[in-house]
Motif scaffolding. Sequence first.
Motif, PDB file in Angstrom:
ATOM      1  N   PHE A  82       0.954  -1.119  -0.083  1.00  0.00           N
ATOM      2  CA  PHE A  82      -0.008   0.054   0.140  1.00  0.00           C
ATOM      3  C   PHE A  82       0.999   1.247  -0.034  1.00  0.00           C
ATOM      4  O   PHE A  82       1.883   1.207   0.540  1.00  0.00           O
ATOM      5  CB  PHE A  82      -1.117  -0.157   1.160  1.00  0.00           C
ATOM      6  CG  PHE A  82      -1.987  -1.133   1.110  1.00  0.00           C
ATOM      7  CD1 PHE A  82      -3.421  -1.030   0.771  1.00  0.00           C
ATOM      8  CD2 PHE A  82      -1.508  -2.266   1.574  1.00  0.00           C
ATOM      9  CE1 PHE A  82      -4.166  -1.856   0.514  1.00  0.00           C
ATOM     10  CE2 PHE A  82      -2.580  -3.366   1.534  1.00  0.00           C
ATOM     11  CZ  PHE A  82      -3.738  -3.332   0.987  1.00  0.00           C
ATOM     12  N   ALA A  83       0.331   2.344  -0.561  1.00  0.00           N
ATOM     13  CA  ALA A  83       0.942   3.797  -0.475  1.00  0.00           C
ATOM     14  C   ALA A  83       2.255   3.680  -0.996  1.00  0.00           C
ATOM     15  O   ALA A  83       2.648   3.116  -2.130  1.00  0.00           O
ATOM     16  CB  ALA A  83       0.832   4.089   0.818  1.00  0.00           C
ATOM     17  N   ALA A  84       3.153   4.293   0.008  1.00  0.00           N
ATOM     18  CA  ALA A  84       4.604   4.357  -0.521  1.00  0.00           C
ATOM     19  C   ALA A  84       5.376   3.071  -0.861  1.00  0.00           C
ATOM     20  O   ALA A  84       6.351   2.999  -1.821  1.00  0.00           O
ATOM     21  CB  ALA A  84       5.363   5.384   0.441  1.00  0.00           C
ATOM     22  N   ILE A  85       5.045   2.063  -0.084  1.00  0.00           N
ATOM     23  CA  ILE A  85       5.628   0.746  -0.478  1.00  0.00           C
ATOM     24  C   ILE A  85       5.220   0.386  -1.835  1.00  0.00           C
ATOM     25  O   ILE A  85       5.970  -0.196  -2.541  1.00  0.00           O
ATOM     26  CB  ILE A  85       5.291  -0.193   0.685  1.00  0.00           C
ATOM     27  CG1 ILE A  85       5.802   0.293   2.140  1.00  0.00           C
ATOM     28  CG2 ILE A  85       5.668  -1.954   0.473  1.00  0.00           C
ATOM     29  CD1 ILE A  85       7.461   0.255   2.224  1.00  0.00           C
ATOM     30  N   ASP A  88       1.202  -3.814  -6.590  1.00  0.00           N
ATOM     31  CA  ASP A  88       0.324  -3.674  -5.470  1.00  0.00           C
ATOM     32  C   ASP A  88       0.205  -5.091  -4.609  1.00  0.00           C
ATOM     33  O   ASP A  88      -0.284  -5.028  -3.514  1.00  0.00           O
ATOM     34  CB  ASP A  88      -1.030  -3.495  -5.881  1.00  0.00           C
ATOM     35  CG  ASP A  88      -1.322  -1.939  -6.429  1.00  0.00           C
ATOM     36  OD1 ASP A  88      -0.642  -1.089  -6.017  1.00  0.00           O
ATOM     37  OD2 ASP A  88      -2.105  -1.943  -7.362  1.00  0.00           O
ATOM     38  N   ALA A  89       0.861  -5.807  -5.384  1.00  0.00           N
ATOM     39  CA  ALA A  89       0.617  -7.274  -4.739  1.00  0.00           C
ATOM     40  C   ALA A  89       1.800  -8.080  -5.433  1.00  0.00           C
ATOM     41  O   ALA A  89       1.887  -7.927  -6.591  1.00  0.00           O
ATOM     42  CB  ALA A  89      -0.749  -7.906  -4.620  1.00  0.00           C
ATOM     43  N   GLU A  90       1.900  -9.310  -4.862  1.00  0.00           N
ATOM     44  CA  GLU A  90       2.944 -10.438  -5.374  1.00  0.00           C
ATOM     45  C   GLU A  90       2.845 -11.546  -4.429  1.00  0.00           C
ATOM     46  O   GLU A  90       2.412 -11.554  -3.237  1.00  0.00           O
ATOM     47  CB  GLU A  90       4.354 -10.062  -5.748  1.00  0.00           C
ATOM     48  CG  GLU A  90       5.121  -9.857  -4.457  1.00  0.00           C
ATOM     49  CD  GLU A  90       6.491  -9.361  -4.873  1.00  0.00           C
ATOM     50  OE1 GLU A  90       6.918 -10.075  -5.856  1.00  0.00           O
ATOM     51  OE2 GLU A  90       7.229  -8.317  -4.015  1.00  0.00           O
ATOM     52  N   SER A  91       2.920 -12.786  -5.094  1.00  0.00           N
ATOM     53  CA  SER A  91       3.001 -13.932  -4.430  1.00  0.00           C
ATOM     54  C   SER A  91       4.422 -14.490  -4.198  1.00  0.00           C
ATOM     55  O   SER A  91       5.320 -14.480  -4.995  1.00  0.00           O
ATOM     56  CB  SER A  91       2.234 -15.092  -5.108  1.00  0.00           C
ATOM     57  OG  SER A  91       0.853 -14.930  -5.028  1.00  0.00           O
ATOM     58  N   LEU A 129      10.524  -0.642   5.380  1.00  0.00           N
ATOM     59  CA  LEU A 129       9.723  -1.714   6.056  1.00  0.00           C
ATOM     60  C   LEU A 129      10.231  -1.622   7.429  1.00  0.00           C
ATOM     61  O   LEU A 129       9.235  -2.019   7.990  1.00  0.00           O
ATOM     62  CB  LEU A 129      10.453  -3.075   5.441  1.00  0.00           C
ATOM     63  CG  LEU A 129      10.221  -3.205   3.952  1.00  0.00           C
ATOM     64  CD1 LEU A 129      10.913  -4.493   3.615  1.00  0.00           C
ATOM     65  CD2 LEU A 129       8.762  -3.449   3.611  1.00  0.00           C
ATOM     66  N   ALA A 130      10.842  -1.054   7.827  1.00  0.00           N
ATOM     67  CA  ALA A 130      11.264  -0.962   9.513  1.00  0.00           C
ATOM     68  C   ALA A 130      10.222   0.007   9.945  1.00  0.00           C
ATOM     69  O   ALA A 130       9.838  -0.387  11.210  1.00  0.00           O
ATOM     70  CB  ALA A 130      12.475  -0.379   9.595  1.00  0.00           C
ATOM     71  N   VAL A 131       9.603   0.757   9.253  1.00  0.00           N
ATOM     72  CA  VAL A 131       8.602   1.682   9.934  1.00  0.00           C
ATOM     73  C   VAL A 131       7.099   1.145   9.519  1.00  0.00           C
ATOM     74  O   VAL A 131       6.269   1.857   9.973  1.00  0.00           O
ATOM     75  CB  VAL A 131       8.634   3.322   9.443  1.00  0.00           C
ATOM     76  CG1 VAL A 131      10.073   3.827  10.320  1.00  0.00           C
ATOM     77  CG2 VAL A 131       8.501   3.474   8.048  1.00  0.00           C
ATOM     78  N   VAL A 143      -0.388 -11.326   3.752  1.00  0.00           N
ATOM     79  CA  VAL A 143       0.227 -10.128   4.836  1.00  0.00           C
ATOM     80  C   VAL A 143       0.198  -8.837   3.590  1.00  0.00           C
ATOM     81  O   VAL A 143       0.477  -8.788   2.760  1.00  0.00           O
ATOM     82  CB  VAL A 143       1.697 -10.588   4.880  1.00  0.00           C
ATOM     83  CG1 VAL A 143       2.203  -9.364   5.822  1.00  0.00           C
ATOM     84  CG2 VAL A 143       1.828 -11.823   5.391  1.00  0.00           C
ATOM     85  N   ASP A 144      -0.448  -8.065   4.632  1.00  0.00           N
ATOM     86  CA  ASP A 144      -0.493  -6.427   4.030  1.00  0.00           C
ATOM     87  C   ASP A 144       0.790  -5.808   4.382  1.00  0.00           C
ATOM     88  O   ASP A 144       0.835  -5.762   5.577  1.00  0.00           O
ATOM     89  CB  ASP A 144      -1.753  -5.898   4.292  1.00  0.00           C
ATOM     90  CG  ASP A 144      -3.060  -6.537   3.640  1.00  0.00           C
ATOM     91  OD1 ASP A 144      -2.903  -7.339   2.538  1.00  0.00           O
ATOM     92  OD2 ASP A 144      -4.079  -6.289   4.208  1.00  0.00           O
ATOM     93  N   VAL A 145       1.188  -5.063   3.675  1.00  0.00           N
ATOM     94  CA  VAL A 145       2.634  -4.229   4.295  1.00  0.00           C
ATOM     95  C   VAL A 145       1.883  -2.561   4.264  1.00  0.00           C
ATOM     96  O   VAL A 145       1.673  -2.383   3.104  1.00  0.00           O
ATOM     97  CB  VAL A 145       3.642  -4.373   3.398  1.00  0.00           C
ATOM     98  CG1 VAL A 145       4.864  -3.448   3.871  1.00  0.00           C
ATOM     99  CG2 VAL A 145       3.814  -5.882   3.484  1.00  0.00           C
TER     100      VAL A 145
END
Length: 80
Positions: A7-10, A17-20, A48-50, A71-73
């Motif tokens: 999502f967003a900046a990631i 938007d997604a991957e397996s 990813l740390a934040v 898993v949603d990041v």
Amino acid sequence: MVEVRYFAAIADAVGKDAESLDLPPGATVADLRTRLAATYGPDLDKMLAVCAYLVGDELTRDTTVSLTPRVDVLPPFAGG
């Protein structure tokens, strides 16, 4: 296999938007972060740390939590 949604900046940083991902049984949030940093570069790990991770029904920043099939990041969101 773990479906990872970004999502967003990631999502912008990884360009999707997604991957397996094929991760071993018992893989943790730390394992996911390691894989993503290896794939997308070490600068991503700073982002990813934040992030918070929605693992099943649990929102966490604990890197020892075992992954579920999805898993949603979630980076920090700003707004008003």
